[in-house]
Design an enzyme around this catalytic site. Structure first.
Site, PDB file in Angstrom:
ATOM      1  N   ASP A  31      -8.039  -1.476   1.636  1.00 38.12           N
ATOM      2  CA  ASP A  31      -8.964  -1.564   2.765  1.00 38.12           C
ATOM      3  C   ASP A  31      -8.207  -1.173   4.024  1.00 38.12           C
ATOM      4  OD1 ASP A  31      -7.284  -3.664   3.434  1.00 38.12           O
ATOM      5  OD2 ASP A  31      -8.841  -5.187   3.485  1.00 38.12           O
ATOM      6  N   ASP A  60      -7.319  -2.856   7.783  1.00 33.60           N
ATOM      7  CA  ASP A  60      -7.385  -4.114   8.534  1.00 33.60           C
ATOM      8  C   ASP A  60      -7.141  -3.862  10.017  1.00 33.60           C
ATOM      9  OD1 ASP A  60      -7.301  -6.037   6.090  1.00 33.60           O
ATOM     10  OD2 ASP A  60      -5.599  -4.703   5.760  1.00 33.60           O
ATOM     11  N   ASP A 103     -11.646  -4.546   7.337  1.00 31.58           N
ATOM     12  CA  ASP A 103     -11.587  -5.934   7.811  1.00 31.58           C
ATOM     13  C   ASP A 103     -11.369  -5.924   9.311  1.00 31.58           C
ATOM     14  OD1 ASP A 103     -11.986  -7.246   5.458  1.00 31.58           O
ATOM     15  OD2 ASP A 103      -9.887  -7.781   5.127  1.00 31.58           O
TER      16      ASP A 103
END
Ligand code: 8DG
Ligand code: MN
Ligand code: MN
Length: 352
Positions: free
Chosen positions: A204, A206, A276
């Site tokens: 992902d 962040d 995120d």
């Protein structure tokens, strides 16, 4: 082959937050094996065993060269009997039968596939497996009720499983950065997580967002999200096509959002990426930065060190001195390490 008598044992400190660990790993075969057993334990809700394997793997990652002989491991911390058996198996036979049979087990394979769906944890996966669901097709055919995150996770399964490149992460930083600047011109955004530790790919992206004036970060997240929803849709720009930074899956966890957006690389294909986003008040920024940079084990070890060795409680919001009964302020990561009585470890050496 060396005699045991000629072998100098390795030596490392007991906590991962006392060790410098870059991405260079001389024991990848061993650490991959232990990490797989850790993953299997975590997926089976055996967190204690999971942590034990993660700690053992982290010790091997920190060694300056490859382990060739069991006696080099004498006196090393965090290597329990189980981990040592696995290491011995691999050194002697090239593989560990336990690792191989875990990898091949139907249950492990099913747990991996099902928890690979965004929004599905080990409890849900376990329930589905007990109902005879082992793969995505069986899940689709089962008529199980899925929440919005899980529906999106299933729809974009292949995309989300595909690692995010640093180039993609930087492209997304550009977009989110523009959005942040539009809703709050002075706000700052930093890339955290694995990319801050020097990784070239991640599962992902962040981001940590803050504002130089305490309190001005309040309400930033909902503004940011509605800006992204309304303004980014169908915005064509050279090779980058951003459409509908998804409203599909946005779930708030305190001030944390995890959302998924579509980007087009040179291919002009869209893909879903997990992002995120965390907003932190400036007074907590150093703690949030330290807490969201990882690695997960490094963070866990920092908290264990703080609690067991210093009588303090560390979180990604604050550091609390249990004996003095007060919070300790810090405005940089360096200050936090100093308060904890630890040598400063830069992000690229936190890859425990
Ligand atoms: P990757 O994505 O490159 O594969 O690895 P990563 O960037 O190291 O892992 P990550 O899963 O994205 O996590 C990055 C850091 O964020 C990690 O050190 C732990 C922290 N973190 C979570 N979830 C939460 C949470 O709910 N609360 C807090 N305080 N920290 C969290 O992943
Ligand atoms: Mn990450
Ligand atoms: Mn993350």
């Amino acid at each position: 082959l060396m005699n045991d008598s000629e072998v100098t044992p390795f030596s490392v400190p007991g906590y991962a937050c006392q060790r410098r660990c870059t991405l260079e790993n001389h024991n990848a075969v061993l650490t991959d094996a232990l990490s797989l057993l850790a993953e299997n334990a975590e997926l089976s809700d055996e967190d204690g065993r999971g942590v034990a394997f993660r700690r053992a793997a982290a010790v091997l990652k920190a060694l300056p060269s490859a382990v060739t002989n069991m006696s080099q491991l004498t006196g090393l911390p965090c290597l329990g009997g189980h981990s040592l058996r696995v290491i011995k198996d691999i050194l002697e036979n090239g593989t560990s039968s336990e690792v191989e049979s875990t990898k091949e087990s139907e249950r492990f394979k099913a747990l991996k596939v099902l928890t690979g769906i965004f929004g599905v944890g080990s409890k849900t996966a376990d329930r589905w497996i007990r109902e005879g669901i082992h793969n995505l097709q069986q899940l689709r055919d089962s008529g199980q009720t899925l929440n919005r995150a899980q529906q999106a996770g299933l729809e974009h399964y292949d995309d989300i499983k595909q690692p995010v490149s640093l180039a993609e992460a930087e492209a997304i930083r550009g977009i989110v950065g523009r959005a942040v600047a539009s809703v709050s011109p002075e706000a700052q955004i930093v890339l955290t997580g694995g990319f801050r530790r020097g990784k070239l790919t991640g599962h992902d992206v962040d981001f940590l967002i803050t504002h130089p004036e305490e309190g001005s970060e309040v309400g930033l997240m909902p503004k940011l999200v509605s800006w992204l929803e309304s303004r980014v849709s169908c915005h064509l720009q050279n090779v980058l096509l951003i459409c509908d930074v998804i409203f599909l899956l946005m779930f708030a966890l305190f001030c944390r959002f995890s959302l998924c957006c579509f980007i087009d690389k040179q291919t002009r294909r869209w893909r879903a990426v997990r992002v995120d986003l965390v907003v932190s008040p400036i007074s907590q920024f150093a703690f949030a930065l330290l807490g969201w940079t990882g690695s997960k084990l490094f963070e866990r070890e920092l908290r264990r060190w703080a609690g067991h060795e210093k009588g303090m409680s560390l979180s990604s919001h604050a550091l609390y001195d249990n004996k003095q009964g007060r919070y300790i302020r810090a405005s940089s990561e360096e200050e936090i390490f100093a308060h904890l009585g630890l040598e400063f470890i830069p992000p690229n050496e936190r890859n425990a």
